[in-house]
Design an enzyme around this catalytic site. Sequence first.
Site, PDB file in Angstrom:
ATOM      1  N   ARG A 224       0.607 -10.145  -6.210  1.00 23.23           N
ATOM      2  CA  ARG A 224       1.589  -9.348  -6.138  1.00 23.23           C
ATOM      3  C   ARG A 224       1.693  -8.570  -7.349  1.00 23.23           C
ATOM      4  O   ARG A 224       1.428  -8.962  -8.497  1.00 23.23           O
ATOM      5  CB  ARG A 224       2.827 -10.196  -5.919  1.00 23.23           C
ATOM      6  CG  ARG A 224       2.938 -11.018  -4.761  1.00 23.23           C
ATOM      7  CD  ARG A 224       3.279 -10.013  -3.491  1.00 23.23           C
ATOM      8  NE  ARG A 224       3.683 -10.745  -2.256  1.00 23.23           N
ATOM      9  CZ  ARG A 224       2.613 -11.032  -1.327  1.00 23.23           C
ATOM     10  NH1 ARG A 224       1.313 -10.977  -1.786  1.00 23.23           N
ATOM     11  NH2 ARG A 224       3.040 -11.850  -0.272  1.00 23.23           N
ATOM     12  N   GLU A 253       4.275   0.305  -4.633  1.00 22.27           N
ATOM     13  CA  GLU A 253       3.394   0.676  -3.336  1.00 22.27           C
ATOM     14  C   GLU A 253       4.275   1.495  -2.445  1.00 22.27           C
ATOM     15  O   GLU A 253       5.430   1.264  -2.268  1.00 22.27           O
ATOM     16  CB  GLU A 253       3.039  -0.698  -2.854  1.00 22.27           C
ATOM     17  CG  GLU A 253       2.283  -1.599  -3.788  1.00 22.27           C
ATOM     18  CD  GLU A 253       1.706  -2.867  -3.056  1.00 22.27           C
ATOM     19  OE1 GLU A 253       1.773  -2.890  -1.847  1.00 22.27           O
ATOM     20  OE2 GLU A 253       1.043  -3.822  -3.819  1.00 22.27           O
ATOM     21  N   HIS A 272      -3.559  -2.615  -0.597  1.00 19.47           N
ATOM     22  CA  HIS A 272      -2.888  -3.834  -0.225  1.00 19.47           C
ATOM     23  C   HIS A 272      -3.257  -4.260   1.103  1.00 19.47           C
ATOM     24  O   HIS A 272      -2.731  -4.539   2.094  1.00 19.47           O
ATOM     25  CB  HIS A 272      -1.378  -3.824  -0.194  1.00 19.47           C
ATOM     26  CG  HIS A 272      -0.637  -5.183  -0.358  1.00 19.47           C
ATOM     27  ND1 HIS A 272       0.331  -5.345  -1.398  1.00 19.47           N
ATOM     28  CD2 HIS A 272      -1.033  -6.386  -0.056  1.00 19.47           C
ATOM     29  CE1 HIS A 272       0.727  -6.626  -1.168  1.00 19.47           C
ATOM     30  NE2 HIS A 272      -0.081  -7.103  -0.432  1.00 19.47           N
TER      31      HIS A 272
END
Length: 313
Positions: A224, A253, A272
């Site tokens: 993360r 993000e 991701h």
Amino acid sequence: MRKIAVWHEFGGAIVDYLVPQLPDDEVAAYQNEEAFRIGLRDAEILIAGHFNLDAIKDAPWLRWLQWTNSGIDPLVARQELFAGLTVSNAAGIHAALMADYVMATISYFQWDIPRLQNNQRHRRWEPSYTQALQDRTLCVVGLGAVGSEIARRGTAARMKVVGVSRSRRAVAGEWRAIEELDDVLANADFLVVVLPRTAETLGLLNARRLALLPDRSVLINISRGGIVAEDPLVERLVTGKMRGAAVDVFDREPLPPDHALWSLPNVLLTPHISGNDANYARLVADLFLENYANYRRGEKMRTQVDVLGRHPS
């Protein structure tokens, strides 16, 4: 009959898997947030990924949230909403694909694919030598379902595998406690970070720890954002103090277009996607059915988590 609400981009597919298995229950997916909030009001169970958590306030019959992600940090941040609710996550359903991603990125750097592609573009014939994986050390920080599968894959490739976790776990390779992380980093050829985002893991791979990695090392971050310090990582990559990095998660993000990581030649940057399994709907449905059997028996579910932090989960 129980009502099961589904709020997910693959909600329709999840419902299609569940309805034949649950003929006595009402299973419904929703196409917009207004319909979802209305449908949630009389639901006992919710299958969902990211959504406006305030919707829970208007769901007096809700008893169980099947979260479709592994990381529960958004839930922990709003833990006051979950008193009296059972919560389970999707830990483990991404393990196979994320291990595939890691082994692919290891091969990418092992064979220096960017150099080979550049030579091909320029019609340049430059034979080279490559060190076999069996002569490399793979360090995996985080030994949940994903980390354990990565360790198993590394062992299958005959790499020396060192797994690091807070509590002792059976691992394919050597286990080391998190307190020994500094020593582990100094010997890493490939370092895989696959940790949940918690108060304890934020900033774990800071400038001091990144400086312990040898120049030959490659960092693979599929955890993360916020666990690996981005600015010190960029500095080490720019100055050649690390061989490279594969980065799938970021502090922000989407990653801003002006971020330095975009332009570094020794970085493999992905948006991701390491856990984006094409069979995601089926995997979620299968996990839900397994947990649902336990729920109906009043037993703890395999992926049940404690959002309120009252005991380890």
